[in-house]
Design an enzyme around this catalytic site. Structure first.
Site, mmCIF file in Angstrom:
data_model
loop_
_atom_site.group_PDB
_atom_site.id
_atom_site.type_symbol
_atom_site.label_atom_id
_atom_site.label_comp_id
_atom_site.label_asym_id
_atom_site.label_seq_id
_atom_site.Cartn_x
_atom_site.Cartn_y
_atom_site.Cartn_z
ATOM 1 N N ARG A 39 3.560 -3.800 -2.138
ATOM 2 C CA ARG A 39 3.774 -3.204 -0.817
ATOM 3 C C ARG A 39 2.464 -3.005 -0.043
ATOM 4 O O ARG A 39 2.489 -2.501 1.081
ATOM 5 C CB ARG A 39 4.528 -1.876 -0.953
ATOM 6 C CG ARG A 39 5.978 -2.102 -1.355
ATOM 7 C CD ARG A 39 6.864 -0.868 -1.256
ATOM 8 N NE ARG A 39 6.188 0.374 -1.017
ATOM 9 C CZ ARG A 39 6.100 1.395 -1.880
ATOM 10 N NH1 ARG A 39 6.672 1.311 -3.052
ATOM 11 N NH2 ARG A 39 5.467 2.493 -1.550
ATOM 12 N N ASN A 40 1.329 -3.405 -0.624
ATOM 13 C CA ASN A 40 0.074 -3.308 0.125
ATOM 14 C C ASN A 40 0.096 -4.387 1.205
ATOM 15 O O ASN A 40 0.435 -5.541 0.944
ATOM 16 C CB ASN A 40 -1.129 -3.496 -0.802
ATOM 17 C CG ASN A 40 -2.419 -3.123 -0.131
ATOM 18 O OD1 ASN A 40 -2.820 -3.738 0.851
ATOM 19 N ND2 ASN A 40 -3.084 -2.110 -0.652
ATOM 20 N N ALA A 41 -0.282 -4.018 2.402
ATOM 21 C CA ALA A 41 -0.200 -4.936 3.550
ATOM 22 C C ALA A 41 -1.433 -5.818 3.714
ATOM 23 O O ALA A 41 -1.482 -6.630 4.647
ATOM 24 C CB ALA A 41 0.038 -4.128 4.829
ATOM 25 N N PHE A 42 -2.431 -5.713 2.833
ATOM 26 C CA PHE A 42 -3.659 -6.485 3.023
ATOM 27 C C PHE A 42 -3.393 -7.988 3.142
ATOM 28 O O PHE A 42 -3.796 -8.614 4.129
ATOM 29 C CB PHE A 42 -4.668 -6.219 1.899
ATOM 30 C CG PHE A 42 -5.941 -6.996 2.067
ATOM 31 C CD1 PHE A 42 -6.939 -6.535 2.908
ATOM 32 C CD2 PHE A 42 -6.138 -8.214 1.425
ATOM 33 C CE1 PHE A 42 -8.109 -7.261 3.097
ATOM 34 C CE2 PHE A 42 -7.299 -8.945 1.605
ATOM 35 C CZ PHE A 42 -8.285 -8.468 2.443
ATOM 36 N N THR A 144 -4.462 -0.455 4.365
ATOM 37 C CA THR A 144 -3.313 -1.323 4.108
ATOM 38 C C THR A 144 -2.461 -0.802 2.957
ATOM 39 O O THR A 144 -1.425 -1.377 2.641
ATOM 40 C CB THR A 144 -3.773 -2.760 3.799
ATOM 41 O OG1 THR A 144 -4.628 -2.747 2.645
ATOM 42 C CG2 THR A 144 -4.499 -3.374 4.992
#
Length: 173
Positions: A39-42, A144
């Site tokens: 779920r990290n948006a990086f 992120t």
């Protein structure tokens, strides 16, 4: 409480931009990859900005990042922390990475972007007082991390699109 160590930098000698996190979370440490939490948006943000799928194999994502002149690292070399949250880092346990040596090798870097407030605070406290930072610009971007839910993906993408020399993914937002 675990003693943790970060990953080596991902950088070519001609990198122009440095993106700094604080310390990899547990999912990243387990996977041996930067920003591995699903779920990290990086990777979705960087993929959108650079025009690649965040589902590409990790080595290809790193190659595309480096081809764009972007280096990736963390401020903290080692620390004690239980869990993955930056707030759980034991302040007295923080040991910063060797940025003097890093900047000596990566002389083209002019822009440093912090992936969230914790990375910026750690850098300003543990690194900046020991270095001459002339010629570098610094900017904090929204984290992120899935723990930073105050902004949605579109807002984070728009904020991250300020990185110089990249296509402006925020045009489609």
């Amino acid at each position: 409480m675990s003693d943790l160590a970060c990953f080596p930098p991902v950088a070519t000698p001609d990198a122009r931009i440095l993106i700094l996190g604080s310390m990899p979370g547990q999912a990243s440490l387990n996977a041996g990859q930067y920003y591995a939490h699903p779920r990290n948006a990086f990777w979705p943000i960087v993929g959108e900005l650079l025009g690649f799928s965040p589902d590409l194999p990790y080595p290809q994502r790193l190659q595309l990042l480096q081809a764009a002149g972007i280096a990736l690292w963390d401020v903290i070399a080692a620390c004690e922390r239980s869990g993955s949250l930056d707030a759980a880092i034991v302040p007295d346990s923080i040991r910063a990475n060797d940025f003097a040596a890093f900047f000596a090798v990566h002389r083209e870097i002019r822009d440093v972007f912090f992936n969230g407030a914790a990375a910026e605070q750690a850098f300003r406290r543990h690194v900046a007082p020991r270095l001459s930072l002339a010629g570098l610009s610094f900017r904090r971007l929204p984290s992120t991390s899935p723990a930073h839910a105050a902004q949605g993906f579109a807002q984070k993408l728009a904020a991250w699109s300020v990185i110089p020399g990249l296509p402006k993914g925020s045009d489609s937002v």
